[in-house]
Design an enzyme around this catalytic site. Sequence first.
Site, mmCIF file in Angstrom:
data_model
loop_
_atom_site.group_PDB
_atom_site.id
_atom_site.type_symbol
_atom_site.label_atom_id
_atom_site.label_comp_id
_atom_site.label_asym_id
_atom_site.label_seq_id
_atom_site.Cartn_x
_atom_site.Cartn_y
_atom_site.Cartn_z
ATOM 1 N N ASP A 95 0.858 -1.182 0.000
ATOM 2 C CA ASP A 95 0.000 0.000 0.000
ATOM 3 C C ASP A 95 0.897 1.236 0.000
ATOM 4 O O ASP A 95 1.619 1.489 0.970
ATOM 5 C CB ASP A 95 -0.865 -0.043 1.273
ATOM 6 C CG ASP A 95 -2.170 0.679 1.113
ATOM 7 O OD1 ASP A 95 -2.183 1.720 0.431
ATOM 8 O OD2 ASP A 95 -3.174 0.219 1.690
ATOM 9 N N ASP A 190 -2.737 4.695 -2.650
ATOM 10 C CA ASP A 190 -3.720 5.367 -1.798
ATOM 11 C C ASP A 190 -4.149 6.714 -2.399
ATOM 12 O O ASP A 190 -3.294 7.469 -2.876
ATOM 13 C CB ASP A 190 -3.026 5.600 -0.439
ATOM 14 C CG ASP A 190 -3.970 6.060 0.645
ATOM 15 O OD1 ASP A 190 -4.899 5.313 0.979
ATOM 16 O OD2 ASP A 190 -3.763 7.170 1.180
ATOM 17 N N GLU A 242 -6.532 3.857 -5.716
ATOM 18 C CA GLU A 242 -7.729 4.179 -4.939
ATOM 19 C C GLU A 242 -8.174 5.578 -5.351
ATOM 20 O O GLU A 242 -7.415 6.536 -5.241
ATOM 21 C CB GLU A 242 -7.441 4.153 -3.442
ATOM 22 C CG GLU A 242 -8.718 4.310 -2.645
ATOM 23 C CD GLU A 242 -8.518 4.936 -1.271
ATOM 24 O OE1 GLU A 242 -9.398 4.770 -0.418
ATOM 25 O OE2 GLU A 242 -7.502 5.611 -1.052
ATOM 26 N N HIS A 316 -10.978 -1.891 4.530
ATOM 27 C CA HIS A 316 -10.718 -1.413 5.897
ATOM 28 C C HIS A 316 -11.347 -0.048 6.184
ATOM 29 O O HIS A 316 -11.215 0.454 7.291
ATOM 30 C CB HIS A 316 -9.207 -1.325 6.093
ATOM 31 C CG HIS A 316 -8.596 -0.322 5.159
ATOM 32 N ND1 HIS A 316 -8.541 -0.515 3.795
ATOM 33 C CD2 HIS A 316 -8.077 0.901 5.378
ATOM 34 C CE1 HIS A 316 -8.014 0.542 3.220
ATOM 35 N NE2 HIS A 316 -7.710 1.418 4.156
ATOM 36 N N ASP A 317 -11.962 0.561 5.185
ATOM 37 C CA ASP A 317 -12.581 1.876 5.380
ATOM 38 C C ASP A 317 -14.104 1.815 5.410
ATOM 39 O O ASP A 317 -14.761 2.851 5.468
ATOM 40 C CB ASP A 317 -12.180 2.826 4.242
ATOM 41 C CG ASP A 317 -10.716 3.225 4.292
ATOM 42 O OD1 ASP A 317 -10.163 3.301 5.399
ATOM 43 O OD2 ASP A 317 -10.137 3.460 3.217
HETATM 44 C C1 GLC Z 1 -7.320 5.982 2.060
HETATM 45 C C2 GLC Z 1 -7.154 4.852 3.030
HETATM 46 C C3 GLC Z 1 -7.626 5.304 4.368
HETATM 47 C C4 GLC Z 1 -6.792 6.487 4.800
HETATM 48 C C5 GLC Z 1 -6.774 7.587 3.736
HETATM 49 C C6 GLC Z 1 -5.692 8.584 3.978
HETATM 50 O O1 GLC Z 1 -8.638 6.341 1.871
HETATM 51 O O2 GLC Z 1 -7.817 3.717 2.571
HETATM 52 O O3 GLC Z 1 -7.595 4.277 5.317
HETATM 53 O O4 GLC Z 1 -7.298 7.009 5.990
HETATM 54 O O5 GLC Z 1 -6.547 7.073 2.459
HETATM 55 O O6 GLC Z 1 -4.426 8.046 3.723
#
Ligand code: GLC
Length: 539
Positions: A95, A190, A242, A316-317
């Site tokens: 990640d 990310d 993402e 995880h979010d």
């Molecule tokens: C992404 C991650 C999340 C994190 C955010 C900031 O959305 O999945 O868990 O808090 O980025 O890095």
Amino acid sequence: MLDKTKVIYQIYPKSFKDTNHDGIGDIQGIINKLPYLAELGIDMIWLNPIFPSPQNDNGYDISDYCALDPVFGTMSDFEEMIRVGSQYQIEFMFDMVLNHVSIEHVWFKKALAGDQYYQDFFILRDQPTDWLSKFGGSAWSQFGNTNRYYLHLYDQTQADLNWRNENVRNALFDVVNFWMAKGIRGFRFDVINVIGKDEILKNNSVNEGKAEYTDKPITHEYLKMMNQASFGKNPEIITVGEMSSTTIENCILYTAPDRQELSMVFNFHHLKVDYAEGKKWTIQAFDFQALKELFHSWGEAMSENDGWNALFWNNHDQPRALNRFVDIQNYRVKGATMLATSIHLSRGTPYIYMGEEIGMVDPAFDSIEDYVDVESINAYQMLLAEGKSKTQAFEIIKAKSRDNARTPMQWEDSEYAGFSDVKPWLMVADNYSTINVEKGKTGEIFEYYQTLIHLRKIYPIIQEGTYHAFAKDSSEIYGFERQLGQQKLLVLNHFFAKEVEIELPEAYQGGKILISNYPTEIQAKLILKPYQSIAILVE
Ligand code: GLC
Ligand code: CA
């Protein structure tokens, strides 16, 4: 070329398996469970960040990109994980949080100490804009005791990096190369569609300012550069971006192979269909119509334009999808297999989030003290400030907190669910004695996932087939067809807890059932049971 037979499994390392009795999952724990994952049949494991971090945002606030947080293990543990993984044909995806670093990172510290070279690594302004942080409050904080402000789209301990600066880009590409050389074969980037920021930043009070930094055209250029300078050198590397609040048009550009940006993208529109007025911190039943239309529009547009989606219900979010889309009191198992079918047979690369394969659901925490996540804690305060009672605010956190997915993996019916022998960093869900791997491994959900993964490996139509909406007007069934040459595959997924009848097109009446979560026979008028899925192939 992306290998479309692959299925990716996401591990939240802190919560997977603890082997050294500190209540926090670790690399040895992952190694320990590789045989289990091999049995499931997955090909690659995406690990949330395990780099050194003050853990203000559970590892997404990185203070050193090229080391491991000792809490998870050593570099030699990591090497062992890669080695043992390869014995099971399992590879690893890291990640990469390249939009921001922790303010504990040496780059930020040097910048604070007055080093101009490193000040240019960040986005510093005399005059902050009106943008809001995604975790609440202004997106700007005072830079040390100067009159300037630094941008942080997330927590104030996560300072945004200045991608306009070539030195920043090169430093980040080096990080990707570093981990490739160590044997990492996948990268999840990310919030990668917010890295491109204009030189002149403008106020924008609409939607927290998102339009000023989301999907900027320059982002595509940066991705191309990164591709060329790092992962693009090895065609087997899998990448997934993402994407926060993105569009179909941009996701086609991010993923069409001839563009040489990324292999695939995560978007989140389908996980906002239970937001009241687009707001996360609300409680509302999911809107099936909206869900179906989103799946159809993304499925078709990506299919027609050579784009590629990452397919997922959980991460995880997100609170567990079972709690959001299924009557889990009565149909947890059928609901779990239906949700799985609806993405695993679709066009894209499926992701399984740890525990999904045994039907894990949200914990029933009873106090706000049980929550650890920074976003949840800020949101609770925000809800109180908006005038909600403590009970109302708590109910919302309980339904929406990211900690819902972050509770320890449930391995067995013993104290702490076999995750650890000491009290875990986040409480185990109360349901662990009924929902756990020991019971689940011989259960319906796990075996169903095994079959879905296997089907993808042996049927090119599942890997490559085009996507077309089916039964568009149904208010209960999410259906789609895949097509490859003469072959056609029809997939029906019934999202409700009652029976529903559907007319089967003639072409499928002589087809064969590839999979269903109920014993079924093909009939011209199919009666689908609660949360039934069925996939019919005609050759
Ligand atoms: C992404 C991650 C999340 C994190 C955010 C900031 O959305 O999945 O868990 O808090 O980025 O890095
Ligand atoms: Ca540990």
